[in-house]
Design a protein around this motif. Structure first.
Motif, PDB file in Angstrom:
ATOM      1  N   ASN A   1       0.927  -1.327  -0.017  1.00  0.00           N
ATOM      2  CA  ASN A   1       0.038   0.055  -0.072  1.00  0.00           C
ATOM      3  C   ASN A   1       0.998   1.326   0.143  1.00  0.00           C
ATOM      4  O   ASN A   1       0.432   2.322  -0.659  1.00  0.00           O
TER       5      ASN A   1
ATOM      6  N   VAL B   1      -0.748   0.883  -6.005  1.00  0.00           N
ATOM      7  CA  VAL B   1      -1.242   0.077  -7.033  1.00  0.00           C
ATOM      8  C   VAL B   1      -0.467   0.448  -8.452  1.00  0.00           C
ATOM      9  O   VAL B   1       0.148  -0.251  -9.041  1.00  0.00           O
ATOM     10  N   ASN B   2       0.083   1.735  -8.599  1.00  0.00           N
ATOM     11  CA  ASN B   2       0.465   2.330  -9.746  1.00  0.00           C
ATOM     12  C   ASN B   2       1.897   1.534  -9.783  1.00  0.00           C
ATOM     13  O   ASN B   2       2.444   1.390 -10.935  1.00  0.00           O
TER      14      ASN B   2
ATOM     15  N   LYS C   1       1.716  -1.550 -11.003  1.00  0.00           N
ATOM     16  CA  LYS C   1       1.257  -1.589 -12.642  1.00  0.00           C
ATOM     17  C   LYS C   1       2.556  -1.230 -13.578  1.00  0.00           C
ATOM     18  O   LYS C   1       2.715  -1.731 -14.566  1.00  0.00           O
TER      19      LYS C   1
ATOM     20  N   ASN D   1      -8.894  -1.663  -1.242  1.00  0.00           N
ATOM     21  CA  ASN D   1      -8.047  -1.846  -2.386  1.00  0.00           C
ATOM     22  C   ASN D   1      -7.729  -3.110  -3.039  1.00  0.00           C
ATOM     23  O   ASN D   1      -6.735  -3.117  -3.840  1.00  0.00           O
TER      24      ASN D   1
ATOM     25  N   ASP E   1      -8.205  -3.240  -6.729  1.00  0.00           N
ATOM     26  CA  ASP E   1      -7.241  -2.617  -7.597  1.00  0.00           C
ATOM     27  C   ASP E   1      -5.973  -3.324  -7.693  1.00  0.00           C
ATOM     28  O   ASP E   1      -5.526  -3.413  -8.745  1.00  0.00           O
TER      29      ASP E   1
ATOM     30  N   GLN F   1      -6.937  -5.931 -10.239  1.00  0.00           N
ATOM     31  CA  GLN F   1      -6.763  -5.473 -11.529  1.00  0.00           C
ATOM     32  C   GLN F   1      -5.568  -5.028 -12.194  1.00  0.00           C
ATOM     33  O   GLN F   1      -5.245  -5.034 -13.402  1.00  0.00           O
ATOM     34  N   ALA F   2      -4.442  -4.753 -11.219  1.00  0.00           N
ATOM     35  CA  ALA F   2      -3.180  -4.359 -11.643  1.00  0.00           C
ATOM     36  C   ALA F   2      -2.200  -5.379 -11.869  1.00  0.00           C
ATOM     37  O   ALA F   2      -1.236  -5.442 -12.445  1.00  0.00           O
TER      38      ALA F   2
ATOM     39  N   ASN G   1     -12.227  -9.334  -9.674  1.00  0.00           N
ATOM     40  CA  ASN G   1     -11.379  -8.188 -10.380  1.00  0.00           C
ATOM     41  C   ASN G   1     -10.256  -8.821 -11.025  1.00  0.00           C
ATOM     42  O   ASN G   1      -9.489  -7.960 -11.669  1.00  0.00           O
TER      43      ASN G   1
END
Length: 222
Positions: A137, A141-142, A145, A166, A169, A172-173, A212
């Motif tokens: 955290n 998340v970026n 990615k 989260n 997220d 999905q990442a 997700n």
């Protein structure tokens, strides 16, 4: 090989439950509630009082249903102790080649923590199958990615600050799975012995992650 069965269980459920600070006498009912909620992989951290007793008890009582591991393993001595107690896999908060080598010699699954591309690739060269991104955290998340750009063949497990808000997220990442501690094994629920609520919370975490994670997100162990 056992380690491949553990990897499969982690991928199937998407969740590693992290037991930290739970008393040895509470760990069995906690694990049963998590099992009823779909959790199949559980780690006891080595900064938990009585962690060896907890690992031994879980192995005896639920070793035929769940994969029991040890977390916060910071040196080879602790690694040996937890494996002797029955741990099927080992996680660490850092990347320590000595710990990795010892666990691999025992043909057990080792999941070290990594942050930088250099740590990630060094772990890969040592034959590590799964990588723990910690603190997830804090990194965000970026960050996951961006790692997935040049290193999209990696199987990364975000740990640290994963919540119901989260977890989708991270899925999905491109996360292979996530490790969840206090947000899942809620101290209030444990103190109140609210096992059904704990079961339902586990189900929610698993469902949210799996729903997700895109079908075309293919992350294979290295």
């Amino acid at each position: 090989m056992i380690k491949h069965r553990v990897i499969h269980a982690i991928e199937e459920t998407g969740i590693i439950a992290i037991v930290r600070g739970t008393k040895p006498e509470e760990v069995i009912p906690v694990a049963r509630a998590l099992y009823d909620g779909g959790v199949r992989v559980l780690e006891v951290t080595c900064n938990t009082s009585g962690y060896l007793r907890s690992i031994e008890a879980l192995t005896v009582e639920l070793g035929d249903k769940m994969w029991i591991g040890a977390g916060t393993v910071i040196n080879p001595v602790i690694a040996q102790l937890v494996m002797d107690a029955g741990a099927n896999f080992v996680l660490a908060p850092d990347f320590n080649p000595q710990v990795v080598s010892m666990v691999h010699e025992k043909q057990k699954l080792m999941i070290p923590a990594v942050v930088t591309p250099s740590e990630i690739l060094q772990a890969c060269r040592m034959g590590v199958d799964l990588l723990k991104l910690f603190p997830a955290n804090g990194l965000g998340v970026n960050y996951l990615k961006e790692l997935q750009g040049p290193l999209n063949n990696l199987s990364i497990i975000p740990v640290g600050g994963v919540t119901l808000n989260n977890v989708a997220d991270f899925a999905q990442a491109g996360a292979f799975a996530v490790g969840v501690g206090s947000e899942l094994i809620n101290k209030t629920l444990v103190a109140e012995q609210a096992w059904q609520q704990l079961t339902e919370l586990a189900q929610t975490f698993i469902t949210r992650f799996r729903e997700n994670k895109k079908p075309d997100d293919v992350c294979y162990p290295l």
